[in-house]
Design a protein around this motif. Structure first.
Motif, mmCIF file in Angstrom:
data_model
loop_
_atom_site.group_PDB
_atom_site.id
_atom_site.type_symbol
_atom_site.label_atom_id
_atom_site.label_comp_id
_atom_site.label_asym_id
_atom_site.label_seq_id
_atom_site.Cartn_x
_atom_site.Cartn_y
_atom_site.Cartn_z
ATOM 1 N N THR A 11 7.304 -7.250 10.189
ATOM 2 C CA THR A 11 6.227 -7.862 9.414
ATOM 3 C C THR A 11 6.806 -8.588 8.194
ATOM 4 O OG1 THR A 11 5.981 -5.931 7.992
ATOM 5 C CG2 THR A 11 4.636 -5.970 10.013
ATOM 6 N N ALA A 12 5.978 -9.434 7.595
ATOM 7 C CA ALA A 12 6.384 -10.114 6.367
ATOM 8 C C ALA A 12 6.597 -9.084 5.258
ATOM 9 C CB ALA A 12 5.305 -11.119 5.955
ATOM 10 N N THR A 13 5.749 -8.069 5.220
ATOM 11 C CA THR A 13 5.864 -7.029 4.184
ATOM 12 C C THR A 13 7.227 -6.348 4.273
ATOM 13 O OG1 THR A 13 3.514 -6.662 4.446
ATOM 14 C CG2 THR A 13 4.715 -4.991 3.223
ATOM 15 N N GLN A 14 7.667 -6.109 5.513
ATOM 16 C CA GLN A 14 8.976 -5.474 5.718
ATOM 17 C C GLN A 14 10.095 -6.405 5.209
ATOM 18 O OE1 GLN A 14 10.728 -4.546 9.763
ATOM 19 N NE2 GLN A 14 9.319 -2.813 9.505
ATOM 20 N N ALA A 15 9.994 -7.692 5.515
ATOM 21 C CA ALA A 15 11.011 -8.656 5.052
ATOM 22 C C ALA A 15 11.008 -8.722 3.523
ATOM 23 C CB ALA A 15 10.743 -10.030 5.654
ATOM 24 N N THR A 16 9.831 -8.680 2.935
ATOM 25 C CA THR A 16 9.716 -8.740 1.468
ATOM 26 C C THR A 16 10.397 -7.525 0.834
ATOM 27 O OG1 THR A 16 7.623 -9.938 1.642
ATOM 28 C CG2 THR A 16 8.062 -8.852 -0.454
ATOM 29 N N ILE A 30 1.475 -10.002 -4.069
ATOM 30 C CA ILE A 30 2.206 -10.865 -3.138
ATOM 31 C C ILE A 30 1.403 -11.201 -1.886
ATOM 32 C CG2 ILE A 30 4.188 -10.881 -1.565
ATOM 33 C CD1 ILE A 30 5.782 -9.397 -3.729
ATOM 34 N N ASP A 31 1.435 -12.479 -1.525
ATOM 35 C CA ASP A 31 0.891 -12.941 -0.244
ATOM 36 C C ASP A 31 2.087 -13.518 0.513
ATOM 37 O OD1 ASP A 31 -0.727 -13.837 1.814
ATOM 38 O OD2 ASP A 31 -1.151 -15.741 0.814
ATOM 39 N N ASP A 32 2.549 -12.815 1.558
ATOM 40 C CA ASP A 32 3.758 -13.248 2.258
ATOM 41 C C ASP A 32 3.473 -13.542 3.722
ATOM 42 O OD1 ASP A 32 3.305 -10.607 2.933
ATOM 43 O OD2 ASP A 32 5.142 -9.847 2.010
ATOM 44 N N TYR A 33 4.338 -14.338 4.331
ATOM 45 C CA TYR A 33 4.137 -14.751 5.726
ATOM 46 C C TYR A 33 5.490 -14.898 6.421
ATOM 47 C CZ TYR A 33 2.079 -17.041 9.749
ATOM 48 O OH TYR A 33 1.657 -17.328 11.026
ATOM 49 N N LEU A 34 5.609 -14.241 7.577
ATOM 50 C CA LEU A 34 6.835 -14.340 8.382
ATOM 51 C C LEU A 34 6.516 -15.187 9.612
ATOM 52 C CD1 LEU A 34 9.784 -13.280 8.727
ATOM 53 C CD2 LEU A 34 8.808 -11.352 10.005
ATOM 54 N N PHE A 35 7.213 -16.322 9.755
ATOM 55 C CA PHE A 35 6.948 -17.217 10.887
ATOM 56 C C PHE A 35 7.608 -16.667 12.154
ATOM 57 C CE2 PHE A 35 6.372 -20.010 7.242
ATOM 58 C CZ PHE A 35 5.306 -20.807 7.609
ATOM 59 N N GLY A 39 11.561 -17.746 9.663
ATOM 60 C CA GLY A 39 11.018 -18.492 8.524
ATOM 61 C C GLY A 39 10.108 -17.580 7.731
ATOM 62 N N TYR A 40 10.071 -17.805 6.440
ATOM 63 C CA TYR A 40 9.325 -16.892 5.553
ATOM 64 C C TYR A 40 8.815 -17.667 4.347
ATOM 65 C CZ TYR A 40 8.825 -13.220 1.964
ATOM 66 O OH TYR A 40 8.375 -12.408 0.954
ATOM 67 N N SER A 41 7.589 -17.386 3.942
ATOM 68 C CA SER A 41 7.019 -17.967 2.721
ATOM 69 C C SER A 41 6.295 -16.888 1.952
ATOM 70 C CB SER A 41 6.009 -19.067 3.052
ATOM 71 O OG SER A 41 6.666 -20.220 3.502
ATOM 72 N N MET A 42 6.364 -16.954 0.649
ATOM 73 C CA MET A 42 5.574 -16.022 -0.160
ATOM 74 C C MET A 42 5.104 -16.686 -1.442
ATOM 75 S SD MET A 42 6.816 -14.847 -3.218
ATOM 76 C CE MET A 42 6.736 -13.132 -3.560
ATOM 77 N N ASN A 43 3.918 -16.260 -1.890
ATOM 78 C CA ASN A 43 3.419 -16.605 -3.212
ATOM 79 C C ASN A 43 3.076 -15.296 -3.892
ATOM 80 O OD1 ASN A 43 3.223 -19.610 -3.089
ATOM 81 N ND2 ASN A 43 1.892 -19.107 -1.370
ATOM 82 N N GLY A 44 3.479 -15.168 -5.146
ATOM 83 C CA GLY A 44 3.146 -13.958 -5.900
ATOM 84 C C GLY A 44 2.504 -14.356 -7.209
ATOM 85 N N ILE A 45 1.450 -13.631 -7.600
ATOM 86 C CA ILE A 45 0.842 -13.941 -8.898
ATOM 87 C C ILE A 45 0.981 -12.745 -9.832
ATOM 88 C CG2 ILE A 45 -0.738 -15.784 -8.217
ATOM 89 C CD1 ILE A 45 -2.929 -13.712 -7.980
ATOM 90 N N LEU A 46 1.132 -13.092 -11.091
ATOM 91 C CA LEU A 46 1.317 -12.100 -12.155
ATOM 92 C C LEU A 46 0.301 -12.406 -13.248
ATOM 93 C CD1 LEU A 46 5.049 -12.600 -11.785
ATOM 94 C CD2 LEU A 46 4.203 -10.273 -12.058
#
Ligand SMILES: C[S@@+](CC[C@H](N)C(=O)[O-])C[C@H]1O[C@@H](n2cnc3c(N)ncnc32)[C@H](O)[C@@H]1O
Length: 147
Positions: A11-16, A30-35, A39-46
């Motif tokens: 999962t993306a969570t595992q990669a993160t 965190i909002d993450d995505y594993l293609f 491939g992997y993309s994430m956006n995190g807000i603080l």
């Protein structure tokens, strides 16, 4: 970089978590995505409209990671080291945008120092300071094997 493939991470969570991305700026939502297949993309807000965003292309023939944040720091040394330890690049480009009101206002001057010619096993092969009307930009290119 294999960690950013579905062959290695379920999962993306595992990669993160396993890549160390989760620890870069603790507390980020965190909002993450594993293609598929990679491939992997994430956006995190603080708090206070701060963000972190990472995009990873792990294909060996064109591997590339982008990391961007607007989290204010007087000195980005530790964060840069943390990012380098996560991805272990052979070369990287660093850009810092800051003006007089920024917490990082001193970074431009600091980065003109010779101490940055060698940094964490990298050599600085290019360094530019661009002055704009309301802010300045420092750009530097570092490589492990520059010659
Ligand atoms: C993380 S995305 C990021 C792309 C985006 N242009 C960026 O850099 O912000 C790129 C990686 O995802 C993979 N990928 C797989 N499916 C994709 C899709 N449908 N769209 C974009 N990238 C995909 C690519 O092969 C590559 O390794």
């Amino acid at each position: 970089m294999k960690i950013f493939t579905t062959e290695v991470s379920k999962t993306a969570t595992q990669a993160t978590a396993h890549s160390g991305i989760a620890d870069l700026l603790p507390g980020a939502q965190i909002d993450d995505y594993l293609f598929e297949p990679c491939g992997y993309s994430m956006n995190g807000i603080l708090p206070d409209a701060r963000y972190i965003t990472i995009h990873i292309t792990p294909e060996p023939e064109c591997s590339y990671v982008s990391f961007e944040t607007n989290v204010p720091q007087a000195d980005y040394h530790d964060l840069i080291m943390h990012v380098l330890n996560c991805f272990k690049p052979r070369k990287f480009l660093l850009t810092v945008f800051a003006n007089k009101a920024s917490k990082a206002a001193g970074v431009h001057k600091d980065m003109q120092c010779e101490k940055w010619d060698e940094f964490a096993g990298f050599s600085r092969v290019d360094n530019q300071l661009c002055m704009f009307k309301n802010y300045a930009l420092t750009y530097a290119h570092f490589a492990r094997d520059p010659f």
